[in-house]
Each structure stands twice: as structure tokens, then as C-alpha cells.
Design a protein around this motif. Structure first.
Motif, mmCIF file in Angstrom:
data_model
loop_
_atom_site.group_PDB
_atom_site.id
_atom_site.type_symbol
_atom_site.label_atom_id
_atom_site.label_comp_id
_atom_site.label_asym_id
_atom_site.label_seq_id
_atom_site.Cartn_x
_atom_site.Cartn_y
_atom_site.Cartn_z
ATOM 1 N N TYR A 1 23.800 -44.909 43.956
ATOM 2 C CA TYR A 1 23.581 -44.016 42.825
ATOM 3 C C TYR A 1 22.335 -43.198 43.096
ATOM 4 C CZ TYR A 1 26.967 -47.076 40.674
ATOM 5 O OH TYR A 1 28.109 -47.782 40.416
ATOM 6 N N LYS A 2 22.496 -41.873 43.168
ATOM 7 C CA LYS A 2 21.380 -40.959 43.380
ATOM 8 C C LYS A 2 21.180 -40.209 42.074
ATOM 9 C CE LYS A 2 22.057 -40.708 48.283
ATOM 10 N NZ LYS A 2 21.908 -39.905 49.481
ATOM 11 N N ILE A 3 19.997 -40.378 41.495
ATOM 12 C CA ILE A 3 19.732 -39.870 40.152
ATOM 13 C C ILE A 3 18.612 -38.837 40.190
ATOM 14 C CG2 ILE A 3 19.040 -40.517 37.804
ATOM 15 C CD1 ILE A 3 20.028 -43.442 39.447
ATOM 16 N N TRP A 4 18.911 -37.635 39.714
ATOM 17 C CA TRP A 4 17.908 -36.585 39.580
ATOM 18 C C TRP A 4 17.590 -36.412 38.107
ATOM 19 C CZ3 TRP A 4 21.426 -36.592 43.449
ATOM 20 C CH2 TRP A 4 20.959 -36.312 44.743
ATOM 21 N N GLY A 5 16.305 -36.371 37.795
ATOM 22 C CA GLY A 5 15.895 -36.191 36.416
ATOM 23 C C GLY A 5 14.424 -35.847 36.332
ATOM 24 N N GLY A 6 13.939 -35.775 35.117
ATOM 25 C CA GLY A 6 12.527 -35.520 34.873
ATOM 26 C C GLY A 6 12.108 -36.263 33.614
ATOM 27 N N PRO B 1 21.975 -53.617 43.248
ATOM 28 C CA PRO B 1 20.724 -53.817 43.990
ATOM 29 C C PRO B 1 19.844 -52.564 43.992
ATOM 30 C CG PRO B 1 22.638 -54.495 45.299
ATOM 31 C CD PRO B 1 23.158 -53.790 44.083
ATOM 32 N N ASP B 2 18.536 -52.784 43.951
ATOM 33 C CA ASP B 2 17.583 -51.668 43.943
ATOM 34 C C ASP B 2 17.798 -50.715 45.109
ATOM 35 O OD1 ASP B 2 16.420 -52.613 41.645
ATOM 36 O OD2 ASP B 2 14.711 -53.543 42.658
ATOM 37 N N GLU B 3 18.194 -51.253 46.270
ATOM 38 C CA GLU B 3 18.381 -50.385 47.439
ATOM 39 C C GLU B 3 19.612 -49.483 47.299
ATOM 40 O OE1 GLU B 3 20.015 -54.488 48.541
ATOM 41 O OE2 GLU B 3 18.154 -53.760 47.658
ATOM 42 N N ARG B 4 20.412 -49.692 46.266
ATOM 43 C CA ARG B 4 21.587 -48.857 45.991
ATOM 44 C C ARG B 4 21.296 -47.809 44.913
ATOM 45 N NH1 ARG B 4 25.869 -48.774 49.426
ATOM 46 N NH2 ARG B 4 26.096 -50.783 50.418
ATOM 47 N N ILE B 5 20.032 -47.717 44.481
ATOM 48 C CA ILE B 5 19.637 -46.771 43.443
ATOM 49 C C ILE B 5 18.500 -45.914 43.984
ATOM 50 C CG2 ILE B 5 18.745 -46.499 41.098
ATOM 51 C CD1 ILE B 5 19.770 -49.424 40.600
ATOM 52 N N GLU B 6 18.725 -44.601 44.026
ATOM 53 C CA GLU B 6 17.697 -43.673 44.484
ATOM 54 C C GLU B 6 17.376 -42.721 43.342
ATOM 55 O OE1 GLU B 6 18.642 -41.796 48.239
ATOM 56 O OE2 GLU B 6 19.810 -43.547 48.849
ATOM 57 N N GLU B 7 16.098 -42.624 43.019
ATOM 58 C CA GLU B 7 15.657 -41.769 41.917
ATOM 59 C C GLU B 7 14.859 -40.601 42.464
ATOM 60 O OE1 GLU B 7 13.474 -44.240 39.192
ATOM 61 O OE2 GLU B 7 14.991 -45.808 39.279
ATOM 62 N N PHE B 8 15.125 -39.414 41.946
ATOM 63 C CA PHE B 8 14.440 -38.203 42.375
ATOM 64 C C PHE B 8 13.847 -37.517 41.150
ATOM 65 C CE2 PHE B 8 17.987 -39.028 45.221
ATOM 66 C CZ PHE B 8 17.341 -39.090 46.452
ATOM 67 N N PRO C 1 20.064 -34.650 33.455
ATOM 68 C CA PRO C 1 20.191 -35.516 34.611
ATOM 69 C C PRO C 1 21.496 -35.267 35.371
ATOM 70 C CG PRO C 1 20.738 -36.752 32.632
ATOM 71 C CD PRO C 1 20.267 -35.379 32.183
ATOM 72 N N THR C 2 21.421 -35.475 36.679
ATOM 73 C CA THR C 2 22.595 -35.496 37.537
ATOM 74 C C THR C 2 22.588 -36.830 38.263
ATOM 75 O OG1 THR C 2 22.750 -33.106 37.861
ATOM 76 C CG2 THR C 2 23.728 -34.490 39.569
ATOM 77 N N ILE C 3 23.736 -37.495 38.259
ATOM 78 C CA ILE C 3 23.887 -38.765 38.955
ATOM 79 C C ILE C 3 25.037 -38.596 39.934
ATOM 80 C CG2 ILE C 3 24.379 -41.234 38.739
ATOM 81 C CD1 ILE C 3 23.509 -40.864 35.706
ATOM 82 N N VAL C 4 24.727 -38.702 41.224
ATOM 83 C CA VAL C 4 25.733 -38.607 42.274
ATOM 84 C C VAL C 4 26.037 -40.022 42.742
ATOM 85 C CG1 VAL C 4 26.236 -37.767 44.600
ATOM 86 C CG2 VAL C 4 24.988 -36.306 42.987
ATOM 87 N N VAL C 5 27.320 -40.354 42.783
ATOM 88 C CA VAL C 5 27.756 -41.671 43.244
ATOM 89 C C VAL C 5 28.410 -41.492 44.607
ATOM 90 C CG1 VAL C 5 29.162 -43.701 42.744
ATOM 91 C CG2 VAL C 5 28.149 -42.397 40.864
ATOM 92 N N GLU C 6 27.877 -42.215 45.596
ATOM 93 C CA GLU C 6 28.408 -42.139 46.949
ATOM 94 C C GLU C 6 28.893 -43.514 47.402
ATOM 95 O OE1 GLU C 6 25.655 -38.589 48.829
ATOM 96 O OE2 GLU C 6 25.161 -40.647 49.321
ATOM 97 N N ARG C 7 29.967 -43.502 48.164
ATOM 98 C CA ARG C 7 30.420 -44.727 48.813
ATOM 99 C C ARG C 7 29.785 -44.728 50.195
ATOM 100 N NH1 ARG C 7 36.607 -46.323 49.788
ATOM 101 N NH2 ARG C 7 36.726 -44.605 48.349
ATOM 102 N N THR C 8 29.007 -45.768 50.452
ATOM 103 C CA THR C 8 28.302 -45.873 51.714
ATOM 104 C C THR C 8 28.742 -47.156 52.406
ATOM 105 O OG1 THR C 8 26.426 -44.806 50.640
ATOM 106 C CG2 THR C 8 26.024 -45.760 52.796
ATOM 107 N N PRO C 9 29.632 -47.050 53.382
ATOM 108 C CA PRO C 9 30.078 -48.248 54.090
ATOM 109 C C PRO C 9 28.916 -48.946 54.795
ATOM 110 C CG PRO C 9 31.447 -46.343 54.625
ATOM 111 C CD PRO C 9 30.265 -45.841 53.859
ATOM 112 N N ALA C 10 29.030 -50.252 54.952
ATOM 113 C CA ALA C 10 27.987 -51.027 55.636
ATOM 114 C C ALA C 10 27.720 -50.427 57.009
ATOM 115 C CB ALA C 10 28.411 -52.485 55.753
ATOM 116 N N GLY C 11 26.454 -50.246 57.317
ATOM 117 C CA GLY C 11 26.051 -49.728 58.615
ATOM 118 C C GLY C 11 26.039 -48.209 58.707
ATOM 119 N N ALA C 12 26.560 -47.527 57.697
ATOM 120 C CA ALA C 12 26.590 -46.061 57.721
ATOM 121 C C ALA C 12 25.288 -45.503 57.164
ATOM 122 C CB ALA C 12 27.768 -45.547 56.904
#
Length: 129
Positions: free
Chosen positions: A33-38, A61-68, A88-99
Motif C-alpha cells: 500500500y503506497k499512500i500519498w497525503g498531507g 506488515p509495516d514493510e508493506r505500507i509506504e507513506e509519502f 489522499p491517493t492509495i495505490v495498491v500493488e501486488r509485489t511477488p516475493a523477491g521482486a
């Protein structure tokens, strides 16, 4: 820099959003989850604390959440790369293990008829089932 507005709302009731929480939890190890906000943004202050609580309830998990955090000119990291116009914009990405990079599954942009956790859970369910 993290967003104060992503601090989970302590009065949010996970039981009222059980289906959304279950969906977020079911994919907690494959989605980012990539979250843009203010913190200055009224829409972010209204929507993101509940979304933070939903992620917490789903044990994402915290490592699956990125805040901008963006400034009042809506400038900040990833703006051009992800074509962020509204927050806010929240982008959800599928990130395979190791990618290193993920594939965008869906995004929540500023205002929908339902809260971000519900809207995203419905979209994730539709895309990944």
C-alpha cells in the motif's frame, strides 16, 4: 517522512468492517500500500486514520505500507512516477516475493462513496479472486 494522519483511529471498530479487514488480511503478504497525503489536508485527516486502523486490524506488515507526505503544493516523492494529482491517493500493488517492483492492482483517489478500506477491499477482491 511518515504521515500523522495514518496513525490508526483508536475508536475505529474493526468488527463493523469485518469483510474489508478479512480481505486486507488475506492478501497482507502479497500487496503493498503506497499512500500519498498531507497532514494539512482535510480529506486526508478525515479518511486516513480509519484506513490506518484497518491496515492495523488486518495485521498488514509495516514493510508493506509506504507513506509519502506531500507539501501544500502537493509536491513530494513519487508524484510524477505514479501520476498523483489528488490526495489522499492509495495505490495498491501486488509485489511477488523477491521482486523489486509491483504491478498496480487498484487505487483509491481522494473521494469515493465508501471508506478507503471498504472500497479497496472490494477492488482487491474483484481483481484477485
Amino acid at each position: 517522512m511518515s504521515l500523522e494522519t495514518m496513525r490508526p483511529n483508536p475508536t475505529w471498530d474493526a468488527a463493523s468492517y469485518e469483510e474489508a479487514v478479512d480481505t486486507l488480511a488475506a492478501h497482507s503478504d502479497e500487496l503493498t500500500y503506497k499512500i500519498w497525503g498531507g497532514d494539512w489536508c482535510k480529506d486526508c485527516r478525515a479518511l486516513l486514520p480509519d484506513f490506518g486502523a484497518a491496515l492495523e486490524a488486518a495485521e498488514v506488515p509495516d514493510e508493506r505500507i509506504e507513506e509519502f507526505a506531500l507539501d501544500q503544493d502537493k509536491e513530494g516523492p513519487g508524484i510524477e512516477e505514479y501520476d498523483i494529482e489528488y490526495i489522499p491517493t492509495i495505490v495498491v500493488e501486488r509485489t511477488p516475493a523477491g521482486a523489486d517492483e509491483g504491478e498496480e492492482i487498484t487505487r483509491f483517489v481522494e473521494e469515493e462513496a465508501v471508506p478507503p478500506a471498504v472500497w479497496l477491499a472490494d477492488e482487491i477482491e474483484a481483481e484477485l479472486s
